[in-house]
Write a protein that holds these residues in place. Structure first.
Motif, mmCIF file in Angstrom:
data_model
loop_
_atom_site.group_PDB
_atom_site.id
_atom_site.type_symbol
_atom_site.label_atom_id
_atom_site.label_comp_id
_atom_site.label_asym_id
_atom_site.label_seq_id
_atom_site.Cartn_x
_atom_site.Cartn_y
_atom_site.Cartn_z
ATOM 1 N N MET A 1 7.255 -1.854 -5.541
ATOM 2 C CA MET A 1 6.568 -2.481 -4.424
ATOM 3 C C MET A 1 5.198 -1.812 -4.274
ATOM 4 O O MET A 1 5.087 -0.598 -4.321
ATOM 5 C CB MET A 1 7.403 -2.327 -3.154
ATOM 6 N N PRO A 2 4.131 -2.607 -4.100
ATOM 7 C CA PRO A 2 2.788 -2.031 -3.931
ATOM 8 C C PRO A 2 2.711 -1.153 -2.677
ATOM 9 O O PRO A 2 3.481 -1.324 -1.729
ATOM 10 C CB PRO A 2 1.886 -3.252 -3.775
ATOM 11 N N GLN A 3 1.765 -0.230 -2.713
ATOM 12 C CA GLN A 3 1.555 0.679 -1.589
ATOM 13 C C GLN A 3 0.080 0.758 -1.253
ATOM 14 O O GLN A 3 -0.778 0.557 -2.099
ATOM 15 C CB GLN A 3 2.040 2.086 -1.935
ATOM 16 N N ILE A 4 -0.184 1.081 0.009
ATOM 17 C CA ILE A 4 -1.546 1.402 0.455
ATOM 18 C C ILE A 4 -1.492 2.820 0.987
ATOM 19 O O ILE A 4 -0.622 3.153 1.795
ATOM 20 C CB ILE A 4 -2.037 0.452 1.566
ATOM 21 N N HIS A 5 -2.433 3.646 0.526
ATOM 22 C CA HIS A 5 -2.521 5.020 1.016
ATOM 23 C C HIS A 5 -3.787 5.135 1.846
ATOM 24 O O HIS A 5 -4.866 4.768 1.404
ATOM 25 C CB HIS A 5 -2.565 6.014 -0.151
ATOM 26 N N TYR A 6 -3.655 5.645 3.055
ATOM 27 C CA TYR A 6 -4.769 5.736 3.997
ATOM 28 C C TYR A 6 -5.283 7.168 4.076
ATOM 29 O O TYR A 6 -4.504 8.108 4.221
ATOM 30 C CB TYR A 6 -4.318 5.290 5.397
ATOM 31 N N LEU A 7 -6.591 7.297 3.968
ATOM 32 C CA LEU A 7 -7.254 8.586 4.145
ATOM 33 C C LEU A 7 -8.143 8.477 5.366
ATOM 34 O O LEU A 7 -8.680 7.417 5.638
ATOM 35 C CB LEU A 7 -8.102 8.921 2.914
ATOM 36 N N GLU A 51 -8.425 3.132 -6.128
ATOM 37 C CA GLU A 51 -7.499 3.033 -7.247
ATOM 38 C C GLU A 51 -6.671 1.767 -7.072
ATOM 39 O O GLU A 51 -6.307 1.404 -5.958
ATOM 40 C CB GLU A 51 -6.567 4.247 -7.247
ATOM 41 N N GLY A 52 -6.404 1.075 -8.160
ATOM 42 C CA GLY A 52 -5.550 -0.102 -8.111
ATOM 43 C C GLY A 52 -6.255 -1.411 -7.829
ATOM 44 O O GLY A 52 -5.609 -2.388 -7.460
ATOM 45 N N LEU A 53 -7.566 -1.462 -8.031
ATOM 46 C CA LEU A 53 -8.307 -2.700 -7.777
ATOM 47 C C LEU A 53 -7.726 -3.870 -8.576
ATOM 48 O O LEU A 53 -7.752 -5.010 -8.113
ATOM 49 C CB LEU A 53 -9.794 -2.521 -8.099
ATOM 50 N N GLU A 54 -7.164 -3.565 -9.735
ATOM 51 C CA GLU A 54 -6.600 -4.638 -10.568
ATOM 52 C C GLU A 54 -5.423 -5.341 -9.892
ATOM 53 O O GLU A 54 -5.031 -6.432 -10.279
ATOM 54 C CB GLU A 54 -6.170 -4.092 -11.941
ATOM 55 N N PHE A 55 -4.869 -4.735 -8.855
ATOM 56 C CA PHE A 55 -3.755 -5.341 -8.133
ATOM 57 C C PHE A 55 -4.214 -6.158 -6.922
ATOM 58 O O PHE A 55 -3.397 -6.791 -6.262
ATOM 59 C CB PHE A 55 -2.753 -4.272 -7.684
ATOM 60 N N CYS A 56 -5.500 -6.130 -6.635
ATOM 61 C CA CYS A 56 -6.050 -6.876 -5.501
ATOM 62 C C CYS A 56 -6.462 -8.270 -5.957
ATOM 63 O O CYS A 56 -6.933 -8.452 -7.074
ATOM 64 C CB CYS A 56 -7.278 -6.159 -4.928
ATOM 65 N N SER A 57 -6.300 -9.222 -5.067
ATOM 66 C CA SER A 57 -6.750 -10.576 -5.394
ATOM 67 C C SER A 57 -8.278 -10.614 -5.341
ATOM 68 O O SER A 57 -8.905 -9.785 -4.676
ATOM 69 C CB SER A 57 -6.157 -11.588 -4.414
ATOM 70 N N PRO A 58 -8.881 -11.557 -6.045
ATOM 71 C CA PRO A 58 -10.342 -11.675 -5.996
ATOM 72 C C PRO A 58 -10.808 -11.977 -4.575
ATOM 73 O O PRO A 58 -10.060 -12.509 -3.759
ATOM 74 C CB PRO A 58 -10.637 -12.861 -6.911
ATOM 75 N N ARG A 59 -12.050 -11.642 -4.300
ATOM 76 C CA ARG A 59 -12.624 -11.963 -2.990
ATOM 77 C C ARG A 59 -12.625 -13.470 -2.797
ATOM 78 O O ARG A 59 -12.845 -14.230 -3.738
ATOM 79 C CB ARG A 59 -14.065 -11.459 -2.902
ATOM 80 N N LEU A 72 -22.749 -4.997 -1.257
ATOM 81 C CA LEU A 72 -21.582 -4.175 -1.535
ATOM 82 C C LEU A 72 -21.298 -4.216 -3.023
ATOM 83 O O LEU A 72 -21.693 -5.148 -3.724
ATOM 84 C CB LEU A 72 -20.363 -4.700 -0.765
ATOM 85 N N GLU A 73 -20.592 -3.214 -3.510
ATOM 86 C CA GLU A 73 -20.229 -3.182 -4.924
ATOM 87 C C GLU A 73 -19.457 -4.432 -5.284
ATOM 88 O O GLU A 73 -18.727 -4.970 -4.473
ATOM 89 C CB GLU A 73 -19.349 -1.956 -5.215
ATOM 90 N N THR A 74 -19.627 -4.849 -6.523
ATOM 91 C CA THR A 74 -18.839 -5.987 -6.968
ATOM 92 C C THR A 74 -17.419 -5.526 -7.220
ATOM 93 O O THR A 74 -17.181 -4.427 -7.702
ATOM 94 C CB THR A 74 -19.421 -6.591 -8.267
ATOM 95 N N GLY A 75 -16.498 -6.355 -6.839
ATOM 96 C CA GLY A 75 -15.086 -6.035 -7.033
ATOM 97 C C GLY A 75 -14.578 -6.694 -8.270
ATOM 98 O O GLY A 75 -15.058 -6.474 -9.355
ATOM 99 N N ASN A 76 -13.628 -7.584 -8.078
ATOM 100 C CA ASN A 76 -13.067 -8.283 -9.221
ATOM 101 C C ASN A 76 -13.340 -9.761 -9.085
ATOM 102 O O ASN A 76 -13.876 -10.238 -8.154
ATOM 103 C CB ASN A 76 -11.566 -8.041 -9.327
#
Length: 76
Positions: A1-7, A51-59, A72-76
């Protein structure tokens, strides 16, 4: 299961594959500013994926327009 880590909170939550970061944060009780309700008009809910941008859907189209406007930086 995917996770989000908050800093800097050092907190991790598990999410579903189709979850939206803003919605997952709020559901977990993690404060996440979102003045326009997450509709890509104000950018207050933006996040930095380190980390894990490949798991994010495109904008979405509105998100991409806002990202270009704010340079802003280009994502995917």
């Amino acid at each position: 299961m995917p996770q989000i880590h908050y800093l800097p909170d050092d907190r991790t939550i598990e999410i579903d594959d189709d979850d939206i970061i803003l919605e997952a944060s709020l559901r977990a009780g993690i404060p996440h500013t979102h003045i326009c309700g997450g509709s890509a008009r104000c950018s207050t809910c933006r996040v930095l994926v380190v980390e894990g941008l490949e798991f994010c859907s495109p904008r979405t189209s509105p998100e991409e327009e806002l990202a270009k406007k704010l340079r802003l930086e280009t994502g995917n």
